[in-house]
Design a protein around this motif. Sequence first.
Motif, mmCIF file in Angstrom:
data_model
loop_
_atom_site.group_PDB
_atom_site.id
_atom_site.type_symbol
_atom_site.label_atom_id
_atom_site.label_comp_id
_atom_site.label_asym_id
_atom_site.label_seq_id
_atom_site.Cartn_x
_atom_site.Cartn_y
_atom_site.Cartn_z
ATOM 1 N N PRO A 15 0.810 -1.229 0.000
ATOM 2 C CA PRO A 15 0.000 0.000 0.000
ATOM 3 C C PRO A 15 0.840 1.275 0.000
ATOM 4 C CG PRO A 15 -0.164 -1.155 2.110
ATOM 5 C CD PRO A 15 0.514 -2.075 1.164
ATOM 6 N N TYR A 16 2.031 1.209 0.597
ATOM 7 C CA TYR A 16 2.912 2.383 0.624
ATOM 8 C C TYR A 16 3.530 2.632 -0.745
ATOM 9 C CZ TYR A 16 2.335 1.937 5.634
ATOM 10 O OH TYR A 16 1.797 1.855 6.897
ATOM 11 N N ARG A 18 2.090 1.854 -3.546
ATOM 12 C CA ARG A 18 0.987 2.421 -4.324
ATOM 13 C C ARG A 18 0.793 3.903 -3.984
ATOM 14 N NH1 ARG A 18 -2.851 -0.685 -2.472
ATOM 15 N NH2 ARG A 18 -2.367 -2.405 -3.864
ATOM 16 N N LYS A 19 0.923 4.237 -2.706
ATOM 17 C CA LYS A 19 0.704 5.604 -2.230
ATOM 18 C C LYS A 19 1.741 6.580 -2.785
ATOM 19 C CE LYS A 19 0.412 8.159 2.172
ATOM 20 N NZ LYS A 19 0.450 7.999 3.653
ATOM 21 N N TYR A 20 3.005 6.120 -2.881
ATOM 22 C CA TYR A 20 4.086 7.038 -3.251
ATOM 23 C C TYR A 20 4.486 6.983 -4.717
ATOM 24 C CZ TYR A 20 4.540 7.449 1.794
ATOM 25 O OH TYR A 20 4.279 7.669 3.129
ATOM 26 N N THR A 21 3.977 6.002 -5.463
ATOM 27 C CA THR A 21 4.305 5.925 -6.890
ATOM 28 C C THR A 21 3.860 7.201 -7.598
ATOM 29 O OG1 THR A 21 4.174 3.511 -6.960
ATOM 30 C CG2 THR A 21 3.885 4.673 -9.036
ATOM 31 N N GLN A 23 4.906 10.136 -6.898
ATOM 32 C CA GLN A 23 5.102 11.281 -6.006
ATOM 33 C C GLN A 23 6.589 11.639 -5.928
ATOM 34 O OE1 GLN A 23 2.620 12.954 -4.669
ATOM 35 N NE2 GLN A 23 1.012 11.549 -5.337
ATOM 36 N N LYS A 196 5.888 15.242 -1.747
ATOM 37 C CA LYS A 196 5.056 14.512 -0.774
ATOM 38 C C LYS A 196 5.752 14.447 0.565
ATOM 39 C CE LYS A 196 1.390 11.681 -0.199
ATOM 40 N NZ LYS A 196 0.001 12.100 -0.489
ATOM 41 N N ASN A 255 3.825 17.648 2.283
ATOM 42 C CA ASN A 255 2.842 16.898 3.057
ATOM 43 C C ASN A 255 3.371 16.458 4.420
ATOM 44 O OD1 ASN A 255 1.305 13.899 3.405
ATOM 45 N ND2 ASN A 255 0.022 15.623 2.787
ATOM 46 N N ASP A 275 4.643 -0.115 8.513
ATOM 47 C CA ASP A 275 3.575 0.460 9.345
ATOM 48 C C ASP A 275 4.144 1.274 10.495
ATOM 49 O OD1 ASP A 275 1.677 -0.748 7.746
ATOM 50 O OD2 ASP A 275 1.507 -2.533 9.011
#
Length: 283
Positions: A15-16, A18-21, A23, A196, A255, A275
């Motif tokens: 998930p991380y 995916r979140k930072y791709t 950025q 980010k 961010n 996490d």
Amino acid sequence: MDNSKRAKVLIQAMPYIRKYTGQTIVVKYGGNAMLNEELKSAVMSDIVLMQLVGINVVLVHGGGPEINDMLKKTGKKSEFKNGLRVTDKETIDIVQQVLAGKVNKSLVQLLSQSGGRAIGLCGLDGKMLMAKKLASADDLGFVGEIDHVNPLIIMDSIKNGYIPVISTIAGGYEGEVYNINADLAAAQIAAKLNAKKLILMTDIRGLLKDVNDEDSLISVVNVSEVPQLKKEGVISGGMIPKIDCCVEAVRSGVNRAHIIDGRLEHSILLELFSDEGIGTMFY
């Protein structure tokens, strides 16, 4: 580590990733992680991995120890006032040679050896960093404060698939060359790029409640809490400018800003893709 644990690590990271791709993350690199060859190799591998999963990484670096060594070889004494290097004409020439030359190109080469694509830049390239002489009670010579950041050459490098590696030498408006604090430069570059994250690598775990107890880490700080933490003495000494950089970056649109322990192998990956995270996060 057995295969099951490896799989769990990858699943946790997903998930991380995916979140930072896509950025932009600005990493300020210095301190012990820059002197220890094993740590240096680990940092370069981490940055290449970040690039491979689609993160736009911008690496901003210092090089104080290397400058000290070169000054010593030329018989010139290093002098500091309020934590800033006194930089006369001879010293700024050496600073430029060491930072924009030796240190910058060695990092580019290490990233290439780790499988990444990197390009070495300094603030003089494309008028990326324009500066004025730092106003100070003591005359520090060619020490500057950034007046303007032009991110175009950085953005072009990223667009063409390169990791920009930036040494913090800035140009003056009348042809001067200025030495710029790398933390401050990284914060302003991160703000201009709408990054980010800004990650400052240091020689301690992060912000500590008690400087003598590394287990007293403060994991999360709202920037509005910083004045009170200064008043209480929790933020003091050499941590003040680093935290001020984080506050400036966050208030300028970045961010999150992080201070992490560069002495810990793969500290960037642990901060980004787990996490728990490490260090102190400012929001």
